[in-house]
Design a protein around this motif. Structure first.
Motif, PDB file in Angstrom:
ATOM      1  N   ALA A 393       0.847  -1.203   0.000  1.00  0.00           N
ATOM      2  CA  ALA A 393       0.000   0.000   0.000  1.00  0.00           C
ATOM      3  C   ALA A 393       0.879   1.249   0.000  1.00  0.00           C
ATOM      4  O   ALA A 393       0.589   2.229  -0.703  1.00  0.00           O
ATOM      5  CB  ALA A 393      -0.912  -0.010   1.221  1.00  0.00           C
ATOM      6  N   LEU A 394       1.974   1.219   0.764  1.00  0.00           N
ATOM      7  CA  LEU A 394       2.880   2.373   0.803  1.00  0.00           C
ATOM      8  C   LEU A 394       3.517   2.565  -0.570  1.00  0.00           C
ATOM      9  O   LEU A 394       3.554   3.673  -1.113  1.00  0.00           O
ATOM     10  CB  LEU A 394       3.962   2.166   1.865  1.00  0.00           C
ATOM     11  CG  LEU A 394       5.007   3.280   1.958  1.00  0.00           C
ATOM     12  CD1 LEU A 394       4.377   4.569   2.467  1.00  0.00           C
ATOM     13  CD2 LEU A 394       6.173   2.888   2.859  1.00  0.00           C
ATOM     14  N   ARG A 395       4.006   1.450  -1.149  1.00  0.00           N
ATOM     15  CA  ARG A 395       4.660   1.546  -2.455  1.00  0.00           C
ATOM     16  C   ARG A 395       3.738   2.161  -3.500  1.00  0.00           C
ATOM     17  O   ARG A 395       4.167   2.934  -4.357  1.00  0.00           O
ATOM     18  CB  ARG A 395       5.100   0.146  -2.908  1.00  0.00           C
ATOM     19  CG  ARG A 395       5.803   0.163  -4.236  1.00  0.00           C
ATOM     20  CD  ARG A 395       6.058  -1.225  -4.750  1.00  0.00           C
ATOM     21  NE  ARG A 395       4.834  -1.937  -5.074  1.00  0.00           N
ATOM     22  CZ  ARG A 395       4.763  -2.955  -5.907  1.00  0.00           C
ATOM     23  NH1 ARG A 395       5.862  -3.408  -6.461  1.00  0.00           N
ATOM     24  NH2 ARG A 395       3.613  -3.556  -6.153  1.00  0.00           N
ATOM     25  N   ALA A 396       2.434   1.836  -3.413  1.00  0.00           N
ATOM     26  CA  ALA A 396       1.491   2.375  -4.394  1.00  0.00           C
ATOM     27  C   ALA A 396       1.452   3.903  -4.354  1.00  0.00           C
ATOM     28  O   ALA A 396       1.093   4.552  -5.334  1.00  0.00           O
ATOM     29  CB  ALA A 396       0.109   1.793  -4.143  1.00  0.00           C
ATOM     30  N   GLN A 397       1.798   4.481  -3.200  1.00  0.00           N
ATOM     31  CA  GLN A 397       1.783   5.946  -3.072  1.00  0.00           C
ATOM     32  C   GLN A 397       3.103   6.578  -3.505  1.00  0.00           C
ATOM     33  O   GLN A 397       3.177   7.773  -3.714  1.00  0.00           O
ATOM     34  CB  GLN A 397       1.514   6.354  -1.613  1.00  0.00           C
ATOM     35  CG  GLN A 397       0.190   5.874  -1.065  1.00  0.00           C
ATOM     36  CD  GLN A 397      -0.986   6.444  -1.847  1.00  0.00           C
ATOM     37  OE1 GLN A 397      -0.909   7.539  -2.377  1.00  0.00           O
ATOM     38  NE2 GLN A 397      -2.055   5.685  -1.919  1.00  0.00           N
ATOM     39  N   LEU A 398       4.161   5.761  -3.603  1.00  0.00           N
ATOM     40  CA  LEU A 398       5.479   6.310  -3.907  1.00  0.00           C
ATOM     41  C   LEU A 398       5.701   6.228  -5.418  1.00  0.00           C
ATOM     42  O   LEU A 398       6.218   5.239  -5.932  1.00  0.00           O
ATOM     43  CB  LEU A 398       6.570   5.545  -3.144  1.00  0.00           C
ATOM     44  CG  LEU A 398       6.327   5.349  -1.638  1.00  0.00           C
ATOM     45  CD1 LEU A 398       7.438   4.507  -1.017  1.00  0.00           C
ATOM     46  CD2 LEU A 398       6.236   6.687  -0.911  1.00  0.00           C
ATOM     47  N   ALA A 399       5.306   7.276  -6.121  1.00  0.00           N
ATOM     48  CA  ALA A 399       5.345   7.221  -7.590  1.00  0.00           C
ATOM     49  C   ALA A 399       6.751   7.382  -8.134  1.00  0.00           C
ATOM     50  O   ALA A 399       7.081   6.872  -9.189  1.00  0.00           O
ATOM     51  CB  ALA A 399       4.435   8.301  -8.150  1.00  0.00           C
ATOM     52  N   GLY A 400       7.592   8.094  -7.405  1.00  0.00           N
ATOM     53  CA  GLY A 400       8.981   8.242  -7.834  1.00  0.00           C
ATOM     54  C   GLY A 400       9.775   7.041  -7.354  1.00  0.00           C
ATOM     55  O   GLY A 400       9.679   6.667  -6.192  1.00  0.00           O
ATOM     56  N   ARG A 401      10.507   6.415  -8.226  1.00  0.00           N
ATOM     57  CA  ARG A 401      11.245   5.197  -7.840  1.00  0.00           C
ATOM     58  C   ARG A 401      12.709   5.326  -8.255  1.00  0.00           C
ATOM     59  O   ARG A 401      13.017   5.801  -9.355  1.00  0.00           O
ATOM     60  CB  ARG A 401      10.664   3.968  -8.544  1.00  0.00           C
ATOM     61  CG  ARG A 401       9.163   3.787  -8.364  1.00  0.00           C
ATOM     62  CD  ARG A 401       8.833   3.200  -7.006  1.00  0.00           C
ATOM     63  NE  ARG A 401       7.390   3.139  -6.826  1.00  0.00           N
ATOM     64  CZ  ARG A 401       6.621   2.154  -7.265  1.00  0.00           C
ATOM     65  NH1 ARG A 401       7.148   1.146  -7.918  1.00  0.00           N
ATOM     66  NH2 ARG A 401       5.325   2.165  -7.047  1.00  0.00           N
ATOM     67  N   ILE A 402      13.570   4.878  -7.381  1.00  0.00           N
ATOM     68  CA  ILE A 402      15.003   4.854  -7.703  1.00  0.00           C
ATOM     69  C   ILE A 402      15.533   3.502  -7.243  1.00  0.00           C
ATOM     70  O   ILE A 402      15.393   3.147  -6.072  1.00  0.00           O
ATOM     71  CB  ILE A 402      15.762   5.978  -6.978  1.00  0.00           C
ATOM     72  CG1 ILE A 402      15.253   7.342  -7.453  1.00  0.00           C
ATOM     73  CG2 ILE A 402      17.268   5.860  -7.223  1.00  0.00           C
ATOM     74  CD1 ILE A 402      15.782   8.513  -6.648  1.00  0.00           C
ATOM     75  N   CYS A 403      16.124   2.755  -8.159  1.00  0.00           N
ATOM     76  CA  CYS A 403      16.692   1.459  -7.787  1.00  0.00           C
ATOM     77  C   CYS A 403      18.186   1.498  -8.051  1.00  0.00           C
ATOM     78  O   CYS A 403      18.613   1.564  -9.205  1.00  0.00           O
ATOM     79  CB  CYS A 403      16.010   0.354  -8.591  1.00  0.00           C
ATOM     80  SG  CYS A 403      16.519  -1.275  -8.074  1.00  0.00           S
TER      81      CYS A 403
END
Ligand SMILES: Nc1ncnc2c1ncn2[C@@H]1O[C@H](COP(=O)(O)OP(=O)(O)OP(=O)(O)O)[C@@H](O)[C@H]1O
Ligand SMILES: [Mg+2]
Length: 482
Positions: A393-403
């Motif tokens: 659920a948290l990840r769904a809110q984090l639209a910016g991603r850096i791997c």
């Protein structure tokens, strides 16, 4: 009729030995001249490549690439299944309906091949019925056929795909040093204060009291297409950063904090590794949690702050804090969480309630905060389903991603796989020998590889010392002790 040289006739009738002898000096001169031009071009090309690589690329590299692209396009399309057809692939044979392979496939059009400092860009026009997926899958084949470092395929446009052709990996060749060059924000600057440099401010910056959206854009490094890498909290309000230990998470966060610190924004640190990671930022932080209980309290206070901001927006008929009049506009808050696992993973039953409280508040902030000027940047060595259902659920809110470089496939897929499946492979190929390389979301390119600048501890300390006095006091939160 004059007899020709035996063997030349009948192809070259009239070519006699005498005539050939009279042409010989001219032929030799032409051959020598052509050889001299080729040698001169090779020498100039070598010299330019060493002394002026950019000029070399425009004069020699790009024309050769263009020739190569034109020459290989047909074979590439046929072998990689990129062709279409303008004839039906089914037909009637007596009483049967038969289906077959088109014998006259139609090639998609390769257009607008333009030189760029990093390589080239091009557009492929799709035929009706074609979809971009085979082109995304053929990126590797294109890179091999054209002898370039990589080809990135952007499939978000309708009826066409855009190619970014990279001749070399600029992230491994470029020094990862801070630059003195002024960084332009991607949007027209709302105000000059938002234009900053990577280098630490040695004197206390003069910062206007009221923030503007451009203050939330931090220039953190270079992208592989030569553009600046920005963490832009206006386009993507919340970010997830994953990377194995020593992959460059803290370095990236330092680069971003060094930018935000000079602007009218509040920074809040949640560092449940005992505050070791965010300790260098402490003087500029408006609050710092060093364990889970403190984290839960700080996050709870920020949730209360979102409710206060909601009321304020309602009173002024505003849909976000940027629509509020400057005199009542609250300061944007950026919450930095270093090591997400420390919030989620519990060793005993007693820790469970605390973890639930902290992670529920974090999720609420991510759900409500974007319009209210409360942003979260969450970093962790890994993210997995063992964190519990709340993490998805948290990840769904984090639209910016850096791997950054990670050690397990699940973390790569959790970070990028749901949004950009084709970025997963790129992230898995990050070279562990070159620190700080990441695959990141980019509003104009979908995803792209990038590398953050490296600030030495002294450089970071100089920025923090020069900006410590700017740390806003937030309701119900105490700034960390000096
Ligand atoms: N972009 C970069 N350019 C140059 N060197 C880098 C870069 N990023 C990281 N490094 C090098 O790698 C080291 C480790 O980086 P960093 O501390 O940021 O890793 P981390 O992911 O935060 O690790 P941990 O999970 O253990 O905290 C740095 O001290 C630096 O020497
Ligand atoms: Mg770290």
């Amino acid at each position: 009729m004059t007899p020709g040289i035996p063997g030349f006739a009948p192809s070259f009738p009239g070519v006699t030995l005498e005539r050939l002898q009279s042409w010989l000096p001219t032929i030799i001169t032409v051959v020598v001249a052509v050889c001299a031009v080729i040698v001169a071009l090779a020498v100039v090309s070598r010299l330019l490549r060493r002394l002026a690589p950019r000029a070399h690329w425009y004069l020699f590299g790009f024309p050769l690439l263009r020739l190569r692209m034109g020459h290989s396009w047909r074979h590439l399309c046929l072998n990689a299944g990129l062709t279409g057809t303008d004839r039906p692939t089914t037909g009637q044979l007596g009483p049967l309906l038969v289906k077959g392979q088109p014998i006259m496939p139609v090639l998609p059009l390769l257009r607008r091949i333009r030189p760029r400092s990093f390589g080239a860009t091009a557009v492929i026009l799709l035929h009706p019925g074609q979809i971009p997926e085979p082109f995304v899958n053929a990126a590797e084949a294109m890179a091999h056929a054209w002898g370039v470092h990589a080809v990135r395929v952007d499939a978000r446009l309708r009826g066409r795909v855009r190619l970014t052709i990279l001749t070399a990996d600029p992230l491994t060749s470029q020094p990862s040093e801070p630059t003195t060059k002024a960084a332009e924000p991607s949007e027209p600057p709302a105000r000059q204060a938002a234009v900053t440099t990577y280098l630490p401010a040695t004197t206390a910056p003069v910062v206007p009291a009221v923030a503007v959206p451009a203050d939330l854009v931090a220039e953190t490094g270079h992208r592989e297409d030569g553009q600046q890498w920005v963490i832009d909290l206006v386009t993507f309000p919340h970010w997830l950063v994953t990377g194995a230990t020593q992959s460059g998470k803290s370095t990236l966060i330092n680069a971003a904090v060094a930018q935000w610190a000079t602007r009218p924004v509040a920074l809040v640190g949640i560092d449940c590794k005992g505050g070791m990671e965010l300790a260098p930022h402490a003087p500029r932080l408006s609050a710092l949690a060093t364990d889970r209980a403190e984290a839960a309290n700080i996050l709870a206070a920020l949730v209360t702050e979102t409710q206060r901001r909601m009321r304020l927006c309602r009173q002024h008929g505003a849909r976000n804090i940027w629509q509020l009049p400057p005199e009542v506009r609250p300061v944007p808050v950026i919450v930095i969480v270093d090591e997400l696992a420390e919030l989620y993973l519990v060793a005993s039953r007693a820790e469970k309630d605390e973890a639930l409280r902290a992670t529920t508040h974090l999720l609420r902030l991510a759900q409500l905060g974007a319009a209210l000027g409360i942003h979260v940047v969450v970093a962790g060595q890994r993210v997995g389903s063992d964190f519990g259902p709340g993490v998805t659920a948290l990840r769904a809110q984090l639209a910016g991603r850096i791997c950054l470089r990670v050690n397990d496939e699940e973390t790569v897929k959790m970070t990028l796989g749901d949004l950009y499946p084709d970025a997963v492979e790129a992230a898995q190929q990050i070279d562990p020998a070159v620190k700080g390389i990441a695959v990141t979301t980019a509003d104009d390119a979908g995803w792209i590889r990038a590398r953050s600048v490296y600030l030495s501890p002294e450089q970071l300390a100089a920025v923090i010392a020069a900006t410590a006095h700017l740390a806003p006091v937030l309701p119900d939160l105490t700034p960390p002790a000096a």
